[in-house]
Design a protein around this motif. Sequence first.
Motif, PDB file in Angstrom:
ATOM      1  N   PHE A  27      -2.141  -4.451  -3.887  1.00 14.51           N
ATOM      2  CA  PHE A  27      -0.812  -4.179  -4.436  1.00 14.51           C
ATOM      3  C   PHE A  27      -0.664  -2.709  -4.800  1.00 14.51           C
ATOM      4  O   PHE A  27       0.327  -2.070  -4.436  1.00 14.51           O
ATOM      5  N   SER A  28      -1.636  -2.146  -5.493  1.00 18.16           N
ATOM      6  CA  SER A  28      -1.524  -0.741  -5.894  1.00 18.16           C
ATOM      7  C   SER A  28      -1.545   0.190  -4.683  1.00 18.16           C
ATOM      8  O   SER A  28      -0.801   1.174  -4.635  1.00 18.16           O
ATOM      9  N   GLN A  29      -2.333  -0.129  -3.698  1.00 20.41           N
ATOM     10  CA  GLN A  29      -2.400   0.698  -2.484  1.00 20.41           C
ATOM     11  C   GLN A  29      -1.056   0.729  -1.765  1.00 20.41           C
ATOM     12  O   GLN A  29      -0.513   1.789  -1.484  1.00 20.41           O
ATOM     13  N   PHE A  30      -0.506  -0.429  -1.486  1.00 21.76           N
ATOM     14  CA  PHE A  30       0.726  -0.494  -0.709  1.00 21.76           C
ATOM     15  C   PHE A  30       1.937  -0.045  -1.512  1.00 21.76           C
ATOM     16  O   PHE A  30       2.854   0.560  -0.974  1.00 21.76           O
ATOM     17  N   THR A  31       1.961  -0.332  -2.808  1.00 20.44           N
ATOM     18  CA  THR A  31       3.055   0.140  -3.651  1.00 20.44           C
ATOM     19  C   THR A  31       3.037   1.656  -3.755  1.00 20.44           C
ATOM     20  O   THR A  31       4.078   2.313  -3.677  1.00 20.44           O
ATOM     21  N   GLY A  32       1.845   2.221  -3.917  1.00 20.29           N
ATOM     22  CA  GLY A  32       1.725   3.682  -3.989  1.00 20.29           C
ATOM     23  C   GLY A  32       2.174   4.358  -2.704  1.00 20.29           C
ATOM     24  O   GLY A  32       2.868   5.383  -2.737  1.00 20.29           O
ATOM     25  N   ILE A  33       1.818   3.793  -1.579  1.00 24.27           N
ATOM     26  CA  ILE A  33       2.231   4.364  -0.289  1.00 24.27           C
ATOM     27  C   ILE A  33       3.752   4.289  -0.147  1.00 24.27           C
ATOM     28  O   ILE A  33       4.397   5.260   0.253  1.00 24.27           O
ATOM     29  N   PHE A  34       4.336   3.155  -0.502  1.00 19.27           N
ATOM     30  CA  PHE A  34       5.786   2.999  -0.386  1.00 19.27           C
ATOM     31  C   PHE A  34       6.522   3.980  -1.302  1.00 19.27           C
ATOM     32  O   PHE A  34       7.445   4.673  -0.865  1.00 19.27           O
TER      33      PHE A  34
END
Length: 144
Positions: A27-34
């Motif tokens: 979640f943190s990885q993909f949210t940060g990228i977005f």
Amino acid sequence: KAGRIFDTDDQILLPNKTLIRAFRFFFSQFTGIFLTSMLGFVVHTLLWRKNKPSLVPPEAVLPSLLSGMLWAIGCAGGMLATSGLGNAVGFPLVLNGAFLVNSCWSILYFKEIRGSRNIKTFLSALCLNMLSSVFISVSKGSGG
């Protein structure tokens, strides 16, 4: 005690804790990228008024979403592999695998590398990359 998911004493509730440890980063990885990509787009649009972003053609939306989902699945697989194999083995193997896939697309589909000398140089690098992956895998198997 049963409510602590990531504790070391709950082997009965969560037998595969390596998988759980990898999942907590998704979640943190993909949210940060977005959020970072959205911020970059907004800053670019606001700071450079002459750069009026054109609208994305409707026929490009679905392939963009599908490639993003495919990338997310690959990224999640890389995280799971690194979590299971350890950082010293998993991370180089994930990077080598990504290099091999990207390189095959680059040469076979997009024809970005031309000329026999350039292709031979690239094939040499590709062989060294595969050899390094084999050595990394063997080092994990021998307890190293």
